[in-house]
Scaffold this motif. Structure first.
Motif, mmCIF file in Angstrom:
data_model
loop_
_atom_site.group_PDB
_atom_site.id
_atom_site.type_symbol
_atom_site.label_atom_id
_atom_site.label_comp_id
_atom_site.label_asym_id
_atom_site.label_seq_id
_atom_site.Cartn_x
_atom_site.Cartn_y
_atom_site.Cartn_z
ATOM 1 N N THR A 181 40.138 39.140 25.281
ATOM 2 C CA THR A 181 40.480 39.520 26.656
ATOM 3 C C THR A 181 39.888 38.573 27.689
ATOM 4 O OG1 THR A 181 38.568 40.983 26.801
ATOM 5 C CG2 THR A 181 40.628 41.968 26.050
ATOM 6 N N SER A 182 39.485 37.376 27.236
ATOM 7 C CA SER A 182 38.839 36.474 28.193
ATOM 8 C C SER A 182 39.833 35.762 29.115
ATOM 9 C CB SER A 182 37.995 35.448 27.426
ATOM 10 O OG SER A 182 38.846 34.622 26.661
ATOM 11 N N THR A 183 41.122 35.860 28.823
ATOM 12 C CA THR A 183 42.100 35.138 29.641
ATOM 13 C C THR A 183 42.354 35.848 30.972
ATOM 14 O OG1 THR A 183 43.915 36.343 28.648
ATOM 15 C CG2 THR A 183 43.305 34.267 27.609
ATOM 16 N N HIS A 184 42.895 35.089 31.949
ATOM 17 C CA HIS A 184 43.231 35.660 33.262
ATOM 18 C C HIS A 184 44.224 36.804 33.124
ATOM 19 C CE1 HIS A 184 40.930 32.954 35.648
ATOM 20 N NE2 HIS A 184 41.498 31.885 35.096
ATOM 21 N N LYS A 185 45.169 36.583 32.197
ATOM 22 C CA LYS A 185 46.226 37.567 31.993
ATOM 23 C C LYS A 185 45.630 38.939 31.641
ATOM 24 C CE LYS A 185 50.655 37.291 29.702
ATOM 25 N NZ LYS A 185 51.320 36.694 28.533
ATOM 26 N N TRP A 186 44.734 38.916 30.677
ATOM 27 C CA TRP A 186 44.088 40.160 30.246
ATOM 28 C C TRP A 186 43.233 40.757 31.361
ATOM 29 C CZ3 TRP A 186 44.662 43.658 26.622
ATOM 30 C CH2 TRP A 186 45.378 43.312 25.447
ATOM 31 N N ARG A 187 42.605 39.895 32.094
ATOM 32 C CA ARG A 187 41.741 40.362 33.160
ATOM 33 C C ARG A 187 42.549 41.149 34.188
ATOM 34 N NH1 ARG A 187 36.708 37.224 35.781
ATOM 35 N NH2 ARG A 187 35.861 39.054 36.787
ATOM 36 N N ARG A 188 43.755 40.578 34.526
ATOM 37 C CA ARG A 188 44.621 41.253 35.492
ATOM 38 C C ARG A 188 45.140 42.565 34.923
ATOM 39 N NH1 ARG A 188 47.805 36.142 37.095
ATOM 40 N NH2 ARG A 188 47.308 36.022 35.093
ATOM 41 N N LYS A 189 45.481 42.500 33.660
ATOM 42 C CA LYS A 189 46.062 43.664 33.001
ATOM 43 C C LYS A 189 45.071 44.834 32.963
ATOM 44 C CE LYS A 189 49.147 43.220 29.085
ATOM 45 N NZ LYS A 189 49.126 42.689 27.738
ATOM 46 N N LYS A 232 42.272 45.208 34.737
ATOM 47 C CA LYS A 232 41.693 45.536 36.048
ATOM 48 C C LYS A 232 40.220 45.972 35.958
ATOM 49 C CE LYS A 232 46.155 46.436 37.963
ATOM 50 N NZ LYS A 232 47.218 47.400 37.762
ATOM 51 N N LYS A 233 39.931 47.198 36.427
ATOM 52 C CA LYS A 233 38.533 47.665 36.451
ATOM 53 C C LYS A 233 37.932 47.794 35.058
ATOM 54 C CE LYS A 233 36.941 48.711 40.624
ATOM 55 N NZ LYS A 233 35.773 49.158 41.339
ATOM 56 N N ARG A 234 38.823 48.161 34.120
ATOM 57 C CA ARG A 234 38.317 48.368 32.757
ATOM 58 C C ARG A 234 37.810 47.060 32.133
ATOM 59 N NH1 ARG A 234 43.223 50.855 29.921
ATOM 60 N NH2 ARG A 234 44.227 49.742 31.628
ATOM 61 N N TRP A 235 38.322 45.935 32.619
ATOM 62 C CA TRP A 235 37.911 44.626 32.082
ATOM 63 C C TRP A 235 36.396 44.442 32.239
ATOM 64 C CZ3 TRP A 235 35.521 40.045 33.334
ATOM 65 C CH2 TRP A 235 35.760 38.967 32.482
ATOM 66 N N GLN A 236 35.915 44.720 33.432
ATOM 67 C CA GLN A 236 34.484 44.554 33.701
ATOM 68 C C GLN A 236 33.657 45.480 32.803
ATOM 69 O OE1 GLN A 236 33.975 43.914 37.774
ATOM 70 N NE2 GLN A 236 32.427 42.435 37.176
ATOM 71 N N LYS A 237 34.145 46.708 32.667
ATOM 72 C CA LYS A 237 33.461 47.683 31.820
ATOM 73 C C LYS A 237 33.373 47.158 30.388
ATOM 74 C CE LYS A 237 33.680 52.349 33.603
ATOM 75 N NZ LYS A 237 34.580 53.477 33.807
ATOM 76 N N LEU A 238 34.510 46.684 29.909
ATOM 77 C CA LEU A 238 34.574 46.167 28.537
ATOM 78 C C LEU A 238 33.581 45.016 28.347
ATOM 79 C CD1 LEU A 238 36.055 46.105 25.743
ATOM 80 C CD2 LEU A 238 37.571 44.395 26.742
ATOM 81 N N HIS A 239 33.550 44.147 29.337
ATOM 82 C CA HIS A 239 32.708 42.959 29.183
ATOM 83 C C HIS A 239 31.224 43.240 29.375
ATOM 84 C CE1 HIS A 239 35.532 39.576 28.407
ATOM 85 N NE2 HIS A 239 36.348 40.605 28.562
#
Lengths: 193, 304
Positions: free
Chosen positions: A126-134, A136-143
């Motif tokens: 999920t490190s790509t921009h695409k995944w980050r946009r997809k 959203k807030k959950r990306w930060q949580k995941l990381h």
């Protein structure tokens, strides 16, 4: 910034080139496979440290541009962890699956190592921009998983050592400082609210 | 003293022609060097009669002298060779005390007068790597007999030099200093148990435990205490360094055994330095025929 990223990329890749050539030509040391595994593990740890260093640096120094390096260094952390894994599975055990199986189930530090790889996989994917946009807030949580990966990596390091704990203690202290900075920052920003 | 025959070497360990030639080349060079430097020097008999040695896959001198565990000279494998100068093997003496009729000190000059022979032994480290090393030395029993052990003596304790001023490794509490090791009396008197003073026909280097160290080929390498200055005969089992540091991981006996595992790793295989694929570890490191009788009726899992 582009040229800086490229330079950084080449620089970050060079230890891997050195390790690969060193293993093949035997200039790493007498126990060349052991050296490959230890050194790739140490490089992985170094890139974990570098990744966690970005946020505090950009907070306290005028280095906002560094934010764009976090992903590259994070991915190099993943890359060296995979190299470390290849060293273990291929160079050391050479696909002797029965031995690998027992090594994993009987040794705490190997279990932890495997766990770290599994935790790293979703972060790398999920490190790509695409995944980050997809996400959203959950990306930060995941990381934020990286804050779980760090203590696990330290545990992995402590448990494999026979007697001289100076290196893992040093790394724990260094990365601990980076985490402490985050806690302090978090408390401050809460107070301001 | 039971008569001991030398172990037979499985065909898998027979040296390739290339190594054979290198080895022969080495022996020729060494002997020429020895003859040239001193006419009075006699070639060690084992060197001339190298039938037995040549059958082995001997590890390179470079690897033997640069890949070492000797924490007094640093904890990484490459440290001891880099820091070898910290340890000065002269002047040197060994003090023998405890349950002996004639306690006393013996100077290294007198120790080196004891006739030596070449012994090519497998060496298996508890960390799962191994080497084959051509030692020069004499049987420990020859040294002990000089001091006349008493009948009550059941164990032997060995101590490495304690010198934190020069041996920087001893300034850090990685282990309790000085390093201590021990053997049961019958293990100490066994003809395979060697006091080594050289490797490859050359004097022992500091990283290998100069000027004199212990070699017990059927035990894990950490039993082979280096740079010995004190020997004490006891009626009880001595507390040894690694055993004190982690009693559940390193036992007093530390016999090489592919079925008795270290709590953190299996011992069934090992990497011979210089080889890619791992080898199967042998019971008593391949010296079963010679030493198994020492441990009959003993639970090797309990007394690890």
């Amino acid at each position: 910034m582009g040229i800086f990223r490229l330079l950084s990329f080449i620089l970050c890749l060079s230890p891997a080139v050195y390790l690969a050539l060193g293993w093949w030509f035997g200039f790493l040391g007498a126990n060349t496979t052991e050296d490959f595994i230890h050194q790739s593990g140490q490089w992985a740890l170094f890139f974990l440290f570098l990744t966690l260093l970005v946020t505090p640096l950009t907070r306290h120094l005028p280095l906002v541009e560094l934010n764009s390096m976090r992903r590259q260094w994070g991915l190099f952390f993943f890359f060296y962890a995979i190299l470390h894994l290849i060293g273990y599975l291929v160079l050391d055990f050479f696909f002797e699956w029965e031995d690998i199986y027992y090594d994993i189930i009987e040794n705490n530090y190997i279990i932890v190592g495997v766990l770290i790889i599994f935790l790293l996989l979703p972060l790398a994917i999920t490190s790509t921009h695409k995944w980050r946009r997809k996400l959203k807030k959950r990306w930060q949580k995941l990381h934020r998983l990286v804050y779980l990966i760090f203590p696990l990596a330290m545990l992995h390091f402590y448990w494999l050592i026979k007697a001289d704990y100076i290196e893992p203690i040093l790394y724990t202290a260094l990365i601990g400082l980076l985490l402490l900075e985050r806690v302090i920052h978090f408390k401050k920003s809460k107070l301001q609210q | 003293m039971p008569k001991t025959s030398f172990p037979t070497i499985p065909s898998s360990e027979i040296t390739s022609e290339e190594k054979f030639i290198n080895r022969r080349d080495f022996i020729q060079k060494t002997s020429q060097g020895l003859l040239a430097s001193s006419a009075a020097l006699i070639l060690p008999s084992a060197m001339a009669d190298s039938e037995f040695n040549l059958k082995h896959e001997i590890t390179s001198y470079k690897d033997i002298t640069t890949y070492n565990n000797f924490y007094e000279l640093g904890t990484s494998k490459s440290d001891p060779s880099k820091n070898a100068k910290w340890l000065k093997p002269h002047p040197w003496s060994i003090e023998v005390s405890g349950l002996v009729n004639k306690p006393g000190k013996i100077d290294i000059e007198d120790i080196l007068k004891i006739p030596t022979e070449e012994r090519v032994y497998r060496m298996r480290c508890v960390e799962r790597w191994s080497m084959v090393i051509p030692w020069e030395g004499f049987e420990l029993n020859k040294l002990l007999q000089k001091f006349e052990p008493k009948a009550e003596a059941k164990y032997v304790e060995f101590k490495t030099i304690l010198d934190p001023e020069n041996l920087y490794g001893q300034r850090f509490p990685v282990l309790q200093w000085p390093y201590v090791e021990g053997l049961r009396m019958d293990e100490a008197m066994h003809p395979l148990t060697l006091m080594a003073t050289g490797i490859y026909g050359k004097k022992l280097l500091s990283q290998n435990g100069a000027p004199i160290r212990l070699v017990i080929p059927w035990k894990y390498g950490f039993k082979g205490i280096k740079s010995i200055q004190k020997i004490r005969l006891l009626d009880r089992e001595p507390r040894t360094s690694w055993n004190k540091a982690a009693p559940n991981e390193y036992g007093f006996y530390a016999n090489v055994n592919p079925k008795v595992h270290h709590p953190r790793w299996r011992q069934n295989k090992e990497r011979r330095i210089g080889e890619f694929r791992r080898r199967k570890t042998l019971l008593f490191n391949g010296y079963q025929e010679q030493v198994a009788s020492l441990y009959k009726d003993m639970d090797l899992k309990k007394y690890f």
